[in-house]
Each structure stands twice: as structure tokens, then as C-alpha cells.
Design a protein around this motif. Structure first.
Motif, mmCIF file in Angstrom:
data_model
loop_
_atom_site.group_PDB
_atom_site.id
_atom_site.type_symbol
_atom_site.label_atom_id
_atom_site.label_comp_id
_atom_site.label_asym_id
_atom_site.label_seq_id
_atom_site.Cartn_x
_atom_site.Cartn_y
_atom_site.Cartn_z
ATOM 1 N N TRP A 75 46.371 44.335 37.495
ATOM 2 C CA TRP A 75 47.614 43.591 38.401
ATOM 3 C C TRP A 75 48.540 45.184 38.461
ATOM 4 C CZ3 TRP A 75 53.687 43.920 37.144
ATOM 5 C CH2 TRP A 75 53.823 43.745 38.224
ATOM 6 N N ILE A 76 48.881 46.004 37.352
ATOM 7 C CA ILE A 76 49.660 47.414 37.675
ATOM 8 C C ILE A 76 48.749 48.488 38.848
ATOM 9 C CG2 ILE A 76 50.254 49.328 35.916
ATOM 10 C CD1 ILE A 76 50.473 47.831 34.261
ATOM 11 N N ALA A 77 47.610 48.198 38.573
ATOM 12 C CA ALA A 77 46.681 49.038 39.434
ATOM 13 C C ALA A 77 46.900 48.603 40.875
ATOM 14 C CB ALA A 77 44.961 49.530 38.939
ATOM 15 N N ALA A 116 49.963 48.948 46.498
ATOM 16 C CA ALA A 116 50.286 47.873 47.425
ATOM 17 C C ALA A 116 51.942 48.436 47.256
ATOM 18 C CB ALA A 116 50.482 47.022 47.169
ATOM 19 N N LEU A 117 52.869 49.126 46.659
ATOM 20 C CA LEU A 117 54.113 49.923 47.315
ATOM 21 C C LEU A 117 54.411 50.279 48.302
ATOM 22 C CD1 LEU A 117 54.963 49.817 43.143
ATOM 23 C CD2 LEU A 117 56.348 48.090 44.808
ATOM 24 N N SER A 130 50.280 40.617 43.066
ATOM 25 C CA SER A 130 51.045 42.830 43.204
ATOM 26 C C SER A 130 51.657 42.214 44.668
ATOM 27 C CB SER A 130 50.049 43.576 43.199
ATOM 28 O OG SER A 130 48.710 43.302 43.882
ATOM 29 N N ARG A 131 51.104 41.478 45.614
ATOM 30 C CA ARG A 131 52.131 41.712 46.660
ATOM 31 C C ARG A 131 53.228 41.589 46.549
ATOM 32 N NH1 ARG A 131 51.878 38.787 50.889
ATOM 33 N NH2 ARG A 131 52.602 39.202 53.214
ATOM 34 N N ALA A 132 53.555 40.385 46.124
ATOM 35 C CA ALA A 132 54.647 39.542 46.019
ATOM 36 C C ALA A 132 55.858 41.187 45.164
ATOM 37 C CB ALA A 132 54.271 38.050 44.935
ATOM 38 N N ALA A 157 52.594 32.478 53.240
ATOM 39 C CA ALA A 157 51.852 33.173 53.519
ATOM 40 C C ALA A 157 50.750 33.912 52.022
ATOM 41 C CB ALA A 157 52.142 34.731 53.715
ATOM 42 N N ALA A 158 51.190 33.710 51.072
ATOM 43 C CA ALA A 158 50.166 33.692 50.194
ATOM 44 C C ALA A 158 49.989 32.454 49.699
ATOM 45 C CB ALA A 158 51.436 34.068 48.504
ATOM 46 N N THR A 159 49.967 31.331 50.262
ATOM 47 C CA THR A 159 49.226 30.697 50.549
ATOM 48 C C THR A 159 48.066 30.375 50.412
ATOM 49 O OG1 THR A 159 51.592 28.712 49.581
ATOM 50 C CG2 THR A 159 48.846 27.900 50.372
ATOM 51 N N ILE A 160 47.920 31.138 52.134
ATOM 52 C CA ILE A 160 46.840 31.102 53.223
ATOM 53 C C ILE A 160 45.561 32.039 52.189
ATOM 54 C CG2 ILE A 160 46.319 31.977 54.967
ATOM 55 C CD1 ILE A 160 49.089 31.329 55.910
#
Length: 481
Positions: free
Chosen positions: A46-48, A53-54, A177-179, A391-394
Motif C-alpha cells: 500500500w505504501i508503494a 499515486a500521489l 492507495s488511490r483513495a 468509481a472505487a466500486t467499479i
């Protein structure tokens, strides 16, 4: 693994043959010995993902102002046009390198791919913050996308580092991680850009942060990426790296029953491009990736644009706050709600409901330009949270469908194909969204509908196409889903 005459001997656990010197075998044996989710491995993964993503998410709060300050747009309505190409540069670079990165990960391991990708974030994200011309911004973003090959392999990695029953949680954590990037990224971009103007008591106009007003958010993200690079030390390798013909023959015989059960679904000799379950899932992923990327570009430009163009006249801090709040809401949803939803309902039904609700929600956006003050801020935050939850669900459903459609040794390349095609759509999305946004601002009146309503209507048409593609005969649903 026992040592006999200085030679490695396979270690038998039940009927499965493991190689002690193979990192993939060691990790698989560790996974099979523990029926609990590997939370520590998930954390490092997750950290990677977050570090990669940032740079994407932090750009949007200040991109409009950055293009304005680079003085490339001749008039205000053209800012969106040029901003779209900066957003597209990253995805265009990723398009050309995604499959090679997948092949690299399948041959040399997931971990080297992840480390190199994070190093590229440290270098090219920093250079982007130091951009003094429009073309420097384009080139540095393109190189970042070219050398950051993490997205495809990391999804394969998340499904390999845990048992099958924990794959939904693993992929959900990766996509979370996107969230969290939607929380941290926009906050960093919105509050740390132009620091000499926002915080004159701390940063002077003569300092590097005054001369390069968009360097500070990039520098902070690069520092966080350096920390993520250190965390990669503890990432276990999941790729099997052994080439003992005798043992591979034993593995093939012992796994024959399992392979036969899967052959009806995909067949290990079938070309990935002929695997319709995979390709239909990738197509859905591409369509909704275009939709979500175009939405994020349009929302960020629309929110900061002037009221005379039916925008919201938000500041970069306002946009950063809205995106951060929605990101936090999605993070909670993905960690606490979605895994149970997928477990008891499956990924397909929530997928379709999310698409329909997203269409209805986005149709209300143009009318929010008539609101002001606290009422506007409350409603836009609620709408943003809901939109990103849909969007996350999809996205999670598409990732699950892709990874269940192929065998482990194919996942790196399969996800590479997915990322390549998805990146093409994501490269087109911000450029097309920027062009459409500039057109809408120049045609607020004089048409059947105001330009802003046409803008969101065109965006919704993409979602409608994606929704239609979730049904037969196009969509091929795996038997086990």
C-alpha cells in the motif's frame, strides 16, 4: 529444502514441491501456512502504491494556476486546453511502457519493478515542480509515466501475496492507495502550492519556493516516495524463479487436476489477447478509466473557473479540501464496506448499480453553479464523496475480474496489457476533457443547452457506454465470480 552433496533438493510440503532458494516458493509456503490476511505485506504494498499515486492526484488543485503562470494560454478560456495535455503526458508515457514493465516483472520479479518505479517518482516529480516552461512540464510528466511501471505488477503482486479468499481485500487495499492519494495528494497540492503568496511569513519570494511556486508540493511528495523506497526493503518477492526441468515436470503432474479445472475457463495455452474474459474486463476498465480521469480533470478546472463561465470560483485550497474529504470517505468505504459487499453480493451487481448512480449524480453538477456559500460546499462535498465511492466500486471489480481471468505466470503481462490500454484511454481523457471544457466555456449561451450542461452530458455518455458493456453478449463473466 534439504542440502545433498552441495545441491538443492526440493522440499515437499504435502504434494506441493517448493524450492528453498526460490523467493516465490518461500512466499507461497508462508501464505499457505497462515490463513490470516498478510496485513504487514499489504501495508508495504500500500505504501508503494501511494507513492506512485500521489504525483497524479496532487496535480489537479493547482494545474489551472500553473498553466496560467507559465503564460502559454492566450486567453482565460484556453487554460483548460493546455492543462489537458499536461495531464495526458503522464498517461501517454505509461502507455508505451506498461507491457515492457509487465514482462520485466514476470522475468525479473515484482520487487525490482516496484523499486525502479518509486525512484522515478523521486527524480521526475521533483523536476516537474521546477518546470519553468510548458514543454518542460510536459516532458517531465511524460518521463514519470514512462518509468513508473508499478501499476500493473503491483496488482498482480497483491493477488499473489495472499490466499485466494483474501484477494478482494488485497486488491481493495491497493486501490485504496488511490483513495488515500485523493486525501493527501490534493491537500498537498492545494495547500502547499504558491507558498510564498499563501504563507509570506514562512516563505519569501526570493526563496526557491517563491521562484518555483509549485515546487514545494512536488518536493514533499518526493520525500514521501523516498520513505516508500526504504519500505520496499521488507517487500517479499512473489515471482517463482526456478528452472529445474524435473521439478517442473513434477509440478505439472501434481497440478494437472487444478489446471484442468481452470482450462475450461481460460486455458494456459490460450493467447491472452484471445482470452475474452480478460479482454472484456480490460475493456470495461478502460472505458471507466477514461470516464473517471476525464471527470477529475473537468471537475478541477470547473471548480476553479470563474462564475461568469458557470464555474464555482474555488481556490486551490478549496479544491484540495473537496478532493481530500472525498478521498477520506472512499478510503473508509474501501477498507470497511466494500470487502463485505463483494463477499456477500459479488463484484458485478455493485458495479452496475454504481454506474447508474454515477450517471444520475453527475447530471446534477451543472446546477450546483447556482449555489453559494455553505450550501454549495456541503453539497459539492457529498457529491464528490459519492462519485468517488462509485468509481472505487467499479475499479476494484475490474481488477478482480482481470486477475481471476489468468494464471499467476500470466498476471504480470496481463496487467501490463491492461495498464497499456487503460493508459491510452487515460491519456486521451484529460486532453479531450480540456478541449471540451474550453469549448464549453466559449459556448455558455447560444446553444440548445448551456455549455456546462453539454459538458457533463458528454461525460455521462461514456458511463452509459460502460454500463451497457457489462451485459451479455459482450461481457464474459468468470464461472467462479
Amino acid at each position: 529444502m534439504a542440502m545433498t552433496g552441495g545441491k538443492d533438493v526440493p522440499l515437499l510440503v504435502g504434494r506441493k514441491v517448493y524450492h528453498e532458494i526460490c523467493p516465490g516458493c518461500r512466499q507461497e509456503r508462508k501464505v499457505q501456512a497462515n490463513d490470516r490476511p498478510p496485513y504487514l505485506d499489504f501495508l508495504y504494498t500500500w505504501i508503494a502504491c501511494l507513492s506512485a499515486a500521489l504525483p497524479i492526484q496532487s496535480l489537479f488543485p493547482y494545474l489551472y494556476f500553473m498553466i496560467r503562470d507559465l503564460k502559454v494560454a492566450k486567453q482565460e478560456q484556453d487554460i483548460g486546453f493546455y492543462a489537458g495535455f499536461v495531464g495526458a503526458a503522464y498517461f501517454l508515457g505509461r502507455t508505451t511502457s506498461a507491457v515492457p514493465w509487465g514482462m520485466f516483472a514476470d522475468k525479473y520479479g515484482r520487487k525490482p519493478c516496484i523499486v525502479i518505479s518509486i525512484l522515478s517518482v523521486i527524480v521526475f516529480n521533483t523536476l516537474f515542480g521546477l518546470s519553468t516552461t510548458y514543454w518542460m512540464a510536459i516532458v517531465t510528466r511524460g518521463l514519470l509515466g514512462l518509468l513508473c511501471g508499478l501499476l500493473g505488477p503491483i496488482k498482480a503482486y497483491a493477488s499473489e501475496v495472499c490466499r485466494k479468499e483474501h484477494q478482494a481485500l488485497g486488491i481493495s487495499l491497493v486501490t485504496s492507495s488511490r483513495a488515500i492519494a485523493l486525501v493527501v495528494g490534493p491537500a498537498i497540492g492545494g495547500f502547499l502550492s504558491q507558498p510564498a503568496k499563501k504563507y509570506p511569513n514562512i516563505f519569501s519570494e526570493e526563496s526557491i519556493f517563491g521562484r518555483f511556486p509549485y515546487f514545494l508540493p512536488c518536493f514533499v511528495i518526493s520525500v514521501l516516495a523516498a520513505g516508500a523506497c526504504v519500505a520496499c526493503i521488507w517487500l517479499p518477492e512473489t515471482l517463482h524463479m526456478h528452472h529445474d526441468d524435473k521439478v517442473e515436470a513434477i509440478d505439472a503432474l501434481e497440478g494437472q487436476d487444478a489446471k484442468e479445472s481452470e482450462s475450461g475457463r481460460m486455458g494456459h495455452t490460450k493467447s491472452l489477447l484471445k482470452n475474452w474474459q480478460l479482454m472484456s474486463a480490460i475493456t470495461l476498465y478502460c472505458v471507466f478509466s477514461l470516464y473517471d480521469t476525464a471527470y477529475l480533470e473537468i471537475f478541477s478546472l470547473w471548480a476553479v473557473s470563474s462564475r461568469k463561465y458557470r464555474g464555482l470560483s474555488f481556490t486551490s485550497q478549496d479544491v484540495g479540501t473537496v478532493l481530500a474529504i472525498s478521498g477520506f470517505g472512499v478510503l473508509v468505504y474501501q477498507l470497511a464496506i466494500y470487502p463485505f459487499l463483494a463477499k456477500y453480493v459479488g463484484p458485478i451487481k455493485p458495479f452496475r448499480y454504481a454506474a447508474v448512480m454515477s450517471i444520475l449524480l453527475l447530471a446534477t453538477y451543472p446546477f450546483m453553479a447556482n449555489l453559494y456559500g455553505l450550501e454549495l460546499k456541503i453539497l459539492i462535498n457529498i457529491a464528490s464523496v459519492l462519485k468517488n465511492m462509485f468509481a472505487a466500486t467499479i475499479t476494484i471489480a475490474c481488477n478482480i475480474l482481470q486477475n481471476t481471468a489468468v494464471t499467476q505466470e500470466q498476471r504480470g503481462v496481463a496487467n501490463g496489457i491492461s495498464v497499456t490500454l487503460m493508459s491510452i484511454f487515460k491519456a486521451v481523457a484529460p486532453a479531450a476533457a480540456g478541449i471540451l471544457f474550453s469549448w464549453a466555456q466559449k459556448h455558455i449561451t447560444g446553444l440548445l443547452l448551456p455549455g456546462d450542461q453539454i459538458l457533463f452530458l458528454m461525460l455521462n455518455m461514456v458511463c452509459v457506454i460502460g454500463f451497457i458493456l457489462t451485459f451479455k453478449p459482450f461481457f464474459a463473466l468468470p464461472d467462479e465470480i
